[in-house]
Design a protein around this motif. Structure first.
Motif, PDB file in Angstrom:
ATOM      1  N   LEU A   1       3.004   9.388 -34.138  1.00 35.42           N
ATOM      2  CA  LEU A   1       3.583  10.440 -33.354  1.00 35.42           C
ATOM      3  C   LEU A   1       2.540  10.826 -32.163  1.00 35.42           C
ATOM      4  O   LEU A   1       3.091  11.440 -31.164  1.00 35.42           O
ATOM      5  CB  LEU A   1       3.274  11.765 -34.551  1.00 35.42           C
ATOM      6  CG  LEU A   1       4.266  12.140 -35.522  1.00 35.42           C
ATOM      7  CD1 LEU A   1       3.610  12.937 -36.565  1.00 35.42           C
ATOM      8  CD2 LEU A   1       5.565  12.293 -35.025  1.00 35.42           C
ATOM      9  N   CYS A   2       1.445  10.409 -32.137  1.00 33.84           N
ATOM     10  CA  CYS A   2       0.477  10.652 -30.908  1.00 33.84           C
ATOM     11  C   CYS A   2       0.511   9.598 -30.021  1.00 33.84           C
ATOM     12  O   CYS A   2      -0.401   9.377 -28.863  1.00 33.84           O
ATOM     13  CB  CYS A   2      -0.890  10.969 -31.611  1.00 33.84           C
ATOM     14  SG  CYS A   2      -0.981  12.514 -32.528  1.00 33.84           S
ATOM     15  N   ALA A   3       1.361   8.580 -30.266  1.00 34.18           N
ATOM     16  CA  ALA A   3       1.143   7.179 -29.654  1.00 34.18           C
ATOM     17  C   ALA A   3       1.572   7.440 -27.867  1.00 34.18           C
ATOM     18  O   ALA A   3       0.921   6.952 -27.009  1.00 34.18           O
ATOM     19  CB  ALA A   3       2.089   6.235 -29.993  1.00 34.18           C
ATOM     20  N   ASP A   4       2.604   8.086 -27.894  1.00 34.31           N
ATOM     21  CA  ASP A   4       3.241   8.215 -26.352  1.00 34.31           C
ATOM     22  C   ASP A   4       2.896   9.686 -25.626  1.00 34.31           C
ATOM     23  O   ASP A   4       3.221   9.812 -24.575  1.00 34.31           O
ATOM     24  CB  ASP A   4       4.626   8.118 -26.413  1.00 34.31           C
ATOM     25  CG  ASP A   4       5.126   6.551 -27.076  1.00 34.31           C
ATOM     26  OD1 ASP A   4       4.145   5.678 -26.718  1.00 34.31           O
ATOM     27  OD2 ASP A   4       6.073   6.325 -27.718  1.00 34.31           O
ATOM     28  N   THR A   5       2.434  10.581 -26.536  1.00 39.76           N
ATOM     29  CA  THR A   5       2.250  11.942 -25.871  1.00 39.76           C
ATOM     30  C   THR A   5       1.107  12.736 -26.596  1.00 39.76           C
ATOM     31  O   THR A   5       1.151  12.305 -27.727  1.00 39.76           O
ATOM     32  CB  THR A   5       3.660  12.739 -26.143  1.00 39.76           C
ATOM     33  OG1 THR A   5       3.541  13.936 -25.332  1.00 39.76           O
ATOM     34  CG2 THR A   5       4.035  12.968 -27.494  1.00 39.76           C
ATOM     35  N   GLU A   6       0.641  13.661 -25.927  1.00 37.11           N
ATOM     36  CA  GLU A   6      -0.507  14.328 -26.527  1.00 37.11           C
ATOM     37  C   GLU A   6       0.387  15.676 -27.728  1.00 37.11           C
ATOM     38  O   GLU A   6       1.209  16.328 -27.023  1.00 37.11           O
ATOM     39  CB  GLU A   6      -1.162  15.098 -25.628  1.00 37.11           C
ATOM     40  CG  GLU A   6      -1.929  14.410 -25.009  1.00 37.11           C
ATOM     41  CD  GLU A   6      -3.221  15.024 -24.109  1.00 37.11           C
ATOM     42  OE1 GLU A   6      -3.168  16.036 -23.829  1.00 37.11           O
ATOM     43  OE2 GLU A   6      -3.950  14.046 -23.282  1.00 37.11           O
ATOM     44  N   LEU A   7      -0.053  15.707 -28.690  1.00 35.90           N
ATOM     45  CA  LEU A   7       0.497  16.608 -29.662  1.00 35.90           C
ATOM     46  C   LEU A   7      -0.461  17.555 -30.242  1.00 35.90           C
ATOM     47  O   LEU A   7      -1.576  17.178 -30.673  1.00 35.90           O
ATOM     48  CB  LEU A   7       1.462  15.853 -30.861  1.00 35.90           C
ATOM     49  CG  LEU A   7       2.827  15.356 -30.621  1.00 35.90           C
ATOM     50  CD1 LEU A   7       3.197  14.612 -31.808  1.00 35.90           C
ATOM     51  CD2 LEU A   7       3.855  16.393 -29.983  1.00 35.90           C
ATOM     52  N   PRO A   8      -0.228  18.827 -30.246  1.00 34.44           N
ATOM     53  CA  PRO A   8      -1.248  19.730 -31.026  1.00 34.44           C
ATOM     54  C   PRO A   8      -1.178  19.510 -32.466  1.00 34.44           C
ATOM     55  O   PRO A   8      -0.309  19.005 -33.242  1.00 34.44           O
ATOM     56  CB  PRO A   8      -0.639  21.216 -30.821  1.00 34.44           C
ATOM     57  CG  PRO A   8       0.781  20.840 -30.499  1.00 34.44           C
ATOM     58  CD  PRO A   8       1.011  19.827 -29.887  1.00 34.44           C
ATOM     59  N   ILE A   9      -2.102  19.849 -33.198  1.00 36.09           N
ATOM     60  CA  ILE A   9      -2.463  19.563 -34.573  1.00 36.09           C
ATOM     61  C   ILE A   9      -1.254  19.987 -35.462  1.00 36.09           C
ATOM     62  O   ILE A   9      -0.912  19.571 -36.381  1.00 36.09           O
ATOM     63  CB  ILE A   9      -3.923  20.081 -34.942  1.00 36.09           C
ATOM     64  CG1 ILE A   9      -4.829  19.092 -34.375  1.00 36.09           C
ATOM     65  CG2 ILE A   9      -3.992  19.855 -36.529  1.00 36.09           C
ATOM     66  CD1 ILE A   9      -6.390  19.536 -34.863  1.00 36.09           C
ATOM     67  N   HIS A  10      -1.109  21.410 -35.008  1.00 35.30           N
ATOM     68  CA  HIS A  10      -0.296  22.206 -36.042  1.00 35.30           C
ATOM     69  C   HIS A  10       1.294  21.419 -35.709  1.00 35.30           C
ATOM     70  O   HIS A  10       2.125  21.632 -36.830  1.00 35.30           O
ATOM     71  CB  HIS A  10       0.056  23.608 -35.534  1.00 35.30           C
ATOM     72  CG  HIS A  10       0.714  23.622 -34.184  1.00 35.30           C
ATOM     73  ND1 HIS A  10       2.203  23.586 -33.939  1.00 35.30           N
ATOM     74  CD2 HIS A  10       0.167  24.078 -33.123  1.00 35.30           C
ATOM     75  CE1 HIS A  10       2.408  23.977 -32.516  1.00 35.30           C
ATOM     76  NE2 HIS A  10       1.083  24.202 -31.887  1.00 35.30           N
ATOM     77  N   ALA A  11       1.736  20.640 -34.591  1.00 38.42           N
ATOM     78  CA  ALA A  11       2.757  19.890 -34.545  1.00 38.42           C
ATOM     79  C   ALA A  11       3.069  18.684 -35.675  1.00 38.42           C
ATOM     80  O   ALA A  11       4.094  18.267 -36.202  1.00 38.42           O
ATOM     81  CB  ALA A  11       3.093  19.849 -33.159  1.00 38.42           C
ATOM     82  N   VAL A  12       1.781  17.955 -35.561  1.00 34.46           N
ATOM     83  CA  VAL A  12       1.753  16.998 -36.280  1.00 34.46           C
ATOM     84  C   VAL A  12       1.677  17.464 -37.792  1.00 34.46           C
ATOM     85  O   VAL A  12       2.283  16.588 -38.592  1.00 34.46           O
ATOM     86  CB  VAL A  12       0.213  16.160 -36.220  1.00 34.46           C
ATOM     87  CG1 VAL A  12      -0.059  14.924 -37.097  1.00 34.46           C
ATOM     88  CG2 VAL A  12       0.042  15.638 -34.513  1.00 34.46           C
ATOM     89  N   GLU A  13       1.180  18.436 -38.164  1.00 32.43           N
ATOM     90  CA  GLU A  13       1.284  18.932 -39.695  1.00 32.43           C
ATOM     91  C   GLU A  13       2.572  19.156 -40.167  1.00 32.43           C
ATOM     92  O   GLU A  13       3.130  18.769 -41.173  1.00 32.43           O
ATOM     93  CB  GLU A  13       0.040  19.915 -39.836  1.00 32.43           C
ATOM     94  CG  GLU A  13      -1.398  19.480 -39.600  1.00 32.43           C
ATOM     95  CD  GLU A  13      -2.340  20.672 -39.868  1.00 32.43           C
ATOM     96  OE1 GLU A  13      -3.494  20.523 -40.171  1.00 32.43           O
ATOM     97  OE2 GLU A  13      -1.882  21.951 -39.852  1.00 32.43           O
ATOM     98  N   LYS A  14       3.068  19.674 -39.072  1.00 40.36           N
ATOM     99  CA  LYS A  14       4.560  20.149 -39.431  1.00 40.36           C
ATOM    100  C   LYS A  14       5.518  19.234 -39.608  1.00 40.36           C
ATOM    101  O   LYS A  14       6.366  19.098 -40.545  1.00 40.36           O
ATOM    102  CB  LYS A  14       4.954  21.370 -38.346  1.00 40.36           C
ATOM    103  CG  LYS A  14       6.418  21.790 -38.418  1.00 40.36           C
ATOM    104  CD  LYS A  14       6.817  22.772 -37.474  1.00 40.36           C
ATOM    105  CE  LYS A  14       8.269  23.263 -37.706  1.00 40.36           C
ATOM    106  NZ  LYS A  14       8.705  24.270 -36.611  1.00 40.36           N
TER     107      LYS A  14
END
Length: 324
Positions: free
Chosen positions: A195-208
């Motif tokens: 999920l975080c390989a190509d872009t920066e994601l906030p933690i809540h987005a990864v958890e969701k």
């Protein structure tokens, strides 16, 4: 060839190393010792503690170096930072003793901590003691610093973290999230990194994206914190970590894991065991957030709820909260 002043400073200086417990120390000129001798040596002093003592003595369980517990002497914060540093390969508490035939070195000197980096750099550290009676005199410390630098090593006088928030984050991430994970949690590593390989994601987005019935939110969060500690995921650790903190992958920041004993690779057929693993991590997360506490008889007690908003946002304490 003219001898430099640095070489002259090392004249008559000996270093003592203990290679076997209960055996006499081995003394040699400080110019003859090499990094292999330093790594093989055992701590110069053993820590004997007693109830009610005021000294900050104890044992530090270093994770990233894969070592046995390290003897600590009032320098815990620096050891936390060293354990998080991917360049540190070894840390040894009170590794040796320096002495000289005359001058300040006649009293002897033992450094609080030694760090050995991947490039061979050796750093010796001292800190402000909790009991001044055990502190070497200023003349001895000045002499030791000159000898250490003349030998080509680095000397550091530790007075505390320069960035309180950075240290607070590292301390929080290392509080249980740096240990090897069970295969139930290991299954989350690749999806999180993808999920975080190509872009920066906030933690809540990864958890969701990854939370479901089999993978509850506390488990996803615990794996994220594990990956942050080991360097698979990176973020700005100089700012408080919240659910809005953005994550990214960085292969260069990944620290090499120490050699671990081969764990049982057989899958657990009993689903109750896997459920117990999930429950244990949920309880750990709740205890970290202050929702649960443990009584002296090891029973759990529920504290006053702080509300879902605080649970979602307070992944790590702020520097102000940790110092209060």
């Amino acid at each position: 060839m003219t001898r430099t002043r640095a070489h002259q400073r090392l004249d008559g200086v000996e270093i003592g190393l203990r290679f076997e417990e209960g055996r006499a120390a081995r003394w040699m000129p400080v110019t003859d010792v090499d990094v292999h001798d330093l790594v093989r040596a055992q701590p110069w002093r053993r820590h004997l503690t007693y109830r009610g003592e005021q000294l900050d003595l104890g044992i530090y369980a270093a994770i990233s170096t894969g070592q046995n517990p390290v003897a600590a002497d009032g320098i815990w914060e620096r050891m936390d930072l060293a354990d998080f540093d991917p360049t540190v390969r070894s840390m040894i508490g009170q590794p040796f003793k320096l002495r000289a035939e005359q001058g300040p070195g006649k009293a002897g000197y033992i450094p609080d901590l030694m760090l050995i980096s991947s490039d061979g750099t050796i750093t010796l550290l001292d800190s402000s003691p909790t009991a001044g009676g055990l502190c070497p005199s200023e003349r001895v410390l000045d002499w030791a610093e000159e000898v250490i630098k003349a030998r080509g090593w680095t000397y550091e006088w530790w007075t505390g973290p320069k960035d309180a928030q950075h240290y607070t984050n590292i301390k929080a991430l290392g509080g249980g999230f740096c240990r090897p994970m069970h295969q139930v949690r290991q299954a989350l590593i690749e999806p999180i990194l993808a999920l975080c390989a190509d872009t920066e994601l906030p933690i809540h987005a990864v958890e969701k994206s990854l939370t479901n019935e089999k993978m509850p939110q506390p488990m996803v969060r615990a794996v994220i914190q594990h990956l942050l500690w080991w360097g698979d995921l990176t973020t700005d650790l100089h700012r408080p970590i919240t659910t809005g903190t953005r994550l990214r992958t960085d292969a260069a920041a990944r620290r090499p894991a120490p050699d671990q004993q081969t764990q049982d690779s057989g899958a657990r057929a009993d689903e109750r065991s896997e459920f117990a693993e999930v429950v244990s991590w949920v309880l750990l997360d709740y205890a970290y957030l202050g929702l649960l506490a443990m009584n002296p008889d090891r029973t759990l007690v529920q504290l006053t709820p702080t509300g879902s908003r605080e649970y979602d946002e307070r992944l790590a304490p702020t520097a102000q909260a940790s110092s209060s």
